[in-house]
Design a protein around this motif. Sequence first.
Motif, PDB file in Angstrom:
ATOM      1  N   GLY A 185      -7.485  58.494   8.244  1.00  0.00           N
ATOM      2  CA  GLY A 185      -6.113  58.050   7.986  1.00  0.00           C
ATOM      3  C   GLY A 185      -5.240  58.032   9.223  1.00  0.00           C
ATOM      4  N   LEU A 186      -5.842  57.868  10.393  1.00  0.00           N
ATOM      5  CA  LEU A 186      -5.065  57.814  11.642  1.00  0.00           C
ATOM      6  C   LEU A 186      -5.356  56.512  12.369  1.00  0.00           C
ATOM      7  CD1 LEU A 186      -5.650  61.395  13.134  1.00  0.00           C
ATOM      8  CD2 LEU A 186      -3.571  60.577  12.018  1.00  0.00           C
ATOM      9  N   GLU A 187      -4.390  56.060  13.149  1.00  0.00           N
ATOM     10  CA  GLU A 187      -4.589  54.904  14.017  1.00  0.00           C
ATOM     11  C   GLU A 187      -5.675  55.235  15.041  1.00  0.00           C
ATOM     12  OE1 GLU A 187      -3.423  51.664  14.783  1.00  0.00           O
ATOM     13  OE2 GLU A 187      -2.940  51.956  12.656  1.00  0.00           O
ATOM     14  N   PRO A 188      -6.624  54.332  15.289  1.00  0.00           N
ATOM     15  CA  PRO A 188      -7.600  54.587  16.355  1.00  0.00           C
ATOM     16  C   PRO A 188      -6.879  54.874  17.675  1.00  0.00           C
ATOM     17  CG  PRO A 188      -8.213  52.652  15.092  1.00  0.00           C
ATOM     18  CD  PRO A 188      -6.859  53.063  14.582  1.00  0.00           C
ATOM     19  N   GLY A 189      -7.411  55.812  18.423  1.00  0.00           N
ATOM     20  CA  GLY A 189      -6.784  56.172  19.706  1.00  0.00           C
ATOM     21  C   GLY A 189      -5.886  57.394  19.588  1.00  0.00           C
ATOM     22  N   THR A 190      -5.704  57.887  18.348  1.00  0.00           N
ATOM     23  CA  THR A 190      -4.879  59.095  18.171  1.00  0.00           C
ATOM     24  C   THR A 190      -5.658  60.319  18.655  1.00  0.00           C
ATOM     25  OG1 THR A 190      -3.913  58.110  16.188  1.00  0.00           O
ATOM     26  CG2 THR A 190      -3.596  60.487  16.476  1.00  0.00           C
ATOM     27  N   VAL A 191      -4.961  61.189  19.352  1.00  0.00           N
ATOM     28  CA  VAL A 191      -5.595  62.429  19.829  1.00  0.00           C
ATOM     29  C   VAL A 191      -5.321  63.526  18.798  1.00  0.00           C
ATOM     30  CG1 VAL A 191      -5.570  64.188  21.644  1.00  0.00           C
ATOM     31  CG2 VAL A 191      -5.396  61.762  22.243  1.00  0.00           C
ATOM     32  N   VAL A 192      -6.393  64.141  18.313  1.00  0.00           N
ATOM     33  CA  VAL A 192      -6.235  65.206  17.317  1.00  0.00           C
ATOM     34  C   VAL A 192      -6.513  66.553  17.984  1.00  0.00           C
ATOM     35  CG1 VAL A 192      -7.007  66.149  15.096  1.00  0.00           C
ATOM     36  CG2 VAL A 192      -6.979  63.668  15.451  1.00  0.00           C
ATOM     37  N   ILE A 193      -5.521  67.415  17.943  1.00  0.00           N
ATOM     38  CA  ILE A 193      -5.723  68.800  18.382  1.00  0.00           C
ATOM     39  C   ILE A 193      -6.085  69.568  17.118  1.00  0.00           C
ATOM     40  CG2 ILE A 193      -4.594  70.856  19.323  1.00  0.00           C
ATOM     41  CD1 ILE A 193      -2.785  68.729  20.819  1.00  0.00           C
ATOM     42  N   THR A 194      -7.209  70.241  17.172  1.00  0.00           N
ATOM     43  CA  THR A 194      -7.700  70.891  15.961  1.00  0.00           C
ATOM     44  C   THR A 194      -6.873  72.118  15.600  1.00  0.00           C
ATOM     45  OG1 THR A 194      -9.909  70.097  16.466  1.00  0.00           O
ATOM     46  CG2 THR A 194      -9.748  71.886  14.861  1.00  0.00           C
ATOM     47  N   ASP A 195      -6.368  72.092  14.380  1.00  0.00           N
ATOM     48  CA  ASP A 195      -5.731  73.284  13.834  1.00  0.00           C
ATOM     49  C   ASP A 195      -6.859  74.223  13.424  1.00  0.00           C
ATOM     50  OD1 ASP A 195      -4.497  75.173  12.335  1.00  0.00           O
ATOM     51  OD2 ASP A 195      -3.700  73.834  10.811  1.00  0.00           O
ATOM     52  N   THR A 196      -7.653  73.801  12.428  1.00  0.00           N
ATOM     53  CA  THR A 196      -8.792  74.597  11.984  1.00  0.00           C
ATOM     54  C   THR A 196     -10.034  73.712  11.947  1.00  0.00           C
ATOM     55  OG1 THR A 196      -7.267  75.850  10.601  1.00  0.00           O
ATOM     56  CG2 THR A 196      -9.597  76.123  10.132  1.00  0.00           C
ATOM     57  N   ALA A 197     -11.133  74.206  12.473  1.00  0.00           N
ATOM     58  CA  ALA A 197     -12.405  73.476  12.378  1.00  0.00           C
ATOM     59  C   ALA A 197     -13.033  73.845  11.036  1.00  0.00           C
ATOM     60  CB  ALA A 197     -13.323  73.888  13.524  1.00  0.00           C
TER      61      ALA A 197
END
Length: 350
Positions: A185-197
């Motif tokens: 559900g994110l635009e390609p190219g979005t950087v995700v910083i992991t809250d919880t793996a």
Amino acid sequence: MFHFLQPKNKTNVLGRETKSVYQNSMKTSLLRKELKIMAPILLNVGNESTDCLEHGLVHVKNPHLDFMEEDILYHFNLGTKTHNLPAMFGDIKFVCVGGSANRMKAFAQFIFKELELKGDCNDIDDICAGTDRYSMYKAGPVLSISHGMGVPSISIMMHELIKLLHHARCRDVTLIRIGTSGGVGLEPGTVVITDTAVDSFFQPQFEQVVLGKVIVRSTQLDENLAQELLQCGKEIPNLPTVLGNTMCTHDFYEGQGRLDGALCSFSTEDKLEYLRKAHKAGVRNIEMESTVFAAMCRVCGLKAAVICVTLLDRFKGDQISTPHELLLEYQQRPQYLVSHFIKKHLGLHN
Ligand SMILES: O=P(O)(O)O[C@@H]1C[C@H](O)[C@@H](CO)O1
Ligand SMILES: O=c1cc[nH]c(=O)[nH]1
């Protein structure tokens, strides 16, 4: 050595209450039933201490190591007798890891320039050139290592890396995985910083089979570090950055609900339903290493974060059809963010 954990809830950076590993194990079995998936044969909940590091030193959690005359880090082609590890690595403060050897070489050259280190970035050699399992580059206080694809590959690398940092008597080291992922559900190219793996059941845990028993370890990451990285993302123009849960799977195709593998036994609607469940559980991206990376760092008291760019939105498709040049640009985004973070920590920002 392992005792049963007393369940204890915690609150995470988003203010959500996170369940204990024990409670999650119970939830996992229910979810497994719901998803008609076989339960693990045995769940054994370990309470390996995650005590803070004494003077910031890297601690290994293996008493046998003390009795070994020599430790050969086989997949790095390094050893305690053949190499002066404190001299080679004692000044390391940041370790960045990622799947591809070329990406990690490019990152080492990039950070070398960013830190304005003396010399030519093209002269950085692969420290693990004697083996083709992993590649390792050093740029000042930054170590850049490739880990291959998937949990078994990164797990072997992490064992040897943590021992390397320990033997080298490194202090106050931060580990960051910089990778690629599928977005939820994110635009390609979005950087995700992991809250919880989280695992494929959306639980913050990693299961390792040890002597025929399943050991469950928590995958909780450092909350302050994640917040700090989020702030760094906000400070860089045109770098869409979000905080979210990252789901780690053991396969790229069936394991991530893709319809385009050599095998597929589910419908498009089944796939979308699973992704909707994942999204509802806070999952914003899917990759293949974060849980074991988080779990091992946590047990050894190492500060760790996971930053992955999304290559596509999995609600919209499975094939990665993005042009090569754009994919390369996407892959650089976590590197910009990490560089910004490292420079801030070293007081190099203008
Ligand atoms: O670090 P990378 O970009 O290799 O991580 C993801 C997860 C798998 O290893 C791989 C699948 O394409 O990419
Ligand atoms: O969809 C994707 C893209 C990159 N890496 C993954 O594991 N999944």
